[in-house]
Design an enzyme around this catalytic site. Structure first.
Site, PDB file in Angstrom:
ATOM      1  N   GLY A  97       0.802  -1.225   0.000  1.00 42.00           N
ATOM      2  CA  GLY A  97       0.000   0.000   0.000  1.00 42.00           C
ATOM      3  C   GLY A  97       0.830   1.268   0.000  1.00 42.00           C
ATOM      4  O   GLY A  97       0.283   2.373  -0.035  1.00 42.00           O
ATOM      5  N   GLU A 103       4.966   2.721   8.578  1.00 41.16           N
ATOM      6  CA  GLU A 103       4.574   1.483   9.261  1.00 41.16           C
ATOM      7  C   GLU A 103       5.735   0.934  10.087  1.00 41.16           C
ATOM      8  O   GLU A 103       5.555   0.504  11.232  1.00 41.16           O
ATOM      9  CB  GLU A 103       4.115   0.443   8.234  1.00 41.16           C
ATOM     10  CG  GLU A 103       2.776   0.765   7.591  1.00 41.16           C
ATOM     11  CD  GLU A 103       2.423  -0.163   6.441  1.00 41.16           C
ATOM     12  OE1 GLU A 103       1.251  -0.172   6.040  1.00 41.16           O
ATOM     13  OE2 GLU A 103       3.316  -0.873   5.932  1.00 41.16           O
TER      14      GLU A 103
END
Length: 223
Positions: A97, A103
């Site tokens: 993504g 992240e």
């Protein structure tokens, strides 16, 4: 049962790991969108969230969940995210993504990493899913050459600019038998922002949506 239903199962199961009054680290992707939906049902029990991407931030706010800036915290109690692939050591490929850098930062700052996946993401060896790497644009040709040297086939992800203003390449045809070593090697290359290997910081708990229900893998039990 289709994969979306299995993703939704895993997403809702993650609520069992949320303690009242905490700030939740939230990942990015289709499975996480289901988790945000689930999180919205207990929004009055949590303090808020830290988001790994602009898209997740929009969705969190839509569900009435306050979003905080990570720089205001030294650590988080829990991070919930998905994976594009995960092996038996709970090491992952992430970044499909495009939010891999943020992240990885949140995962590194979190005491507990809960990974939610459908059964199709579980593999023996990482590499069937192309490995994303966020890079500074001027390093494109250099990183391409370096990936070819290690046996990969790099491709530029067209029309994608990360939330950090960088570009992404996806490396195909890798057989990643030593994820920690490869993560360190690629991260050391000039121009690499981060590689989508989450090996040094692997998941602590994996929740796998299956047709028979949720399969739970705990790092302590998996050693």
């Amino acid at each position: 049962m289709n994969l979306n239903k299995l993703k939704k199962k895993a997403a809702w199961a993650a609520l069992d790991y949320i303690d009242p009054g905490t700030i939740i680290g939230v990942g990015t992707g289709t499975t996480i969108f289901y988790f945000i939906e689930a999180l919205g049902t207990i929004k009055n029990l949590i303090y808020g969230a830290v988001s790994s991407s602009n898209s997740s931030t929009v969705l969190l706010k839509k569900h009435g969940i306050e979003v905080f800036d990570l720089k205001n915290f030294s650590s988080l109690a829990i991070y919930v995210d998905s994976a594009d692939e995960i092996n038996n050591h709970m090491q992952m490929i992430k970044g499909g993504g495009g939010a891999l850098t943020r992240e990885k930062i949140i995962a590194s700052m979190s005491k507990k990493f809960v990974c939610i996946i459908d059964k199709s993401k579980k593999v023996d060896v990482l590499g069937t899913f192309p490995l994303p790497i966020e890079i500074i644009p001027m390093a494109l040709s250099y990183i391409f050459r370096e990936m070819i040297k290690i046996g990969g086939t790099p491709k530029y992800r067209k029309n994608v600019i990360t939330d950090n203003g960088n570009i992404i390449i996806d490396v195909y045809n890798l057989c990643i038998k030593d994820p920690i070593s490869m993560e360190k090697k690629i991260n050391s290359l000039p121009g690499v922002v981060t590689v989508g290997l989450f090996a040094s910081r692997s998941a602590d708990i994996v929740l796998i949506g299956t047709q028979k229900g949720i399969r739970t893998i705990n790092k302590k039990e998996n050693r």
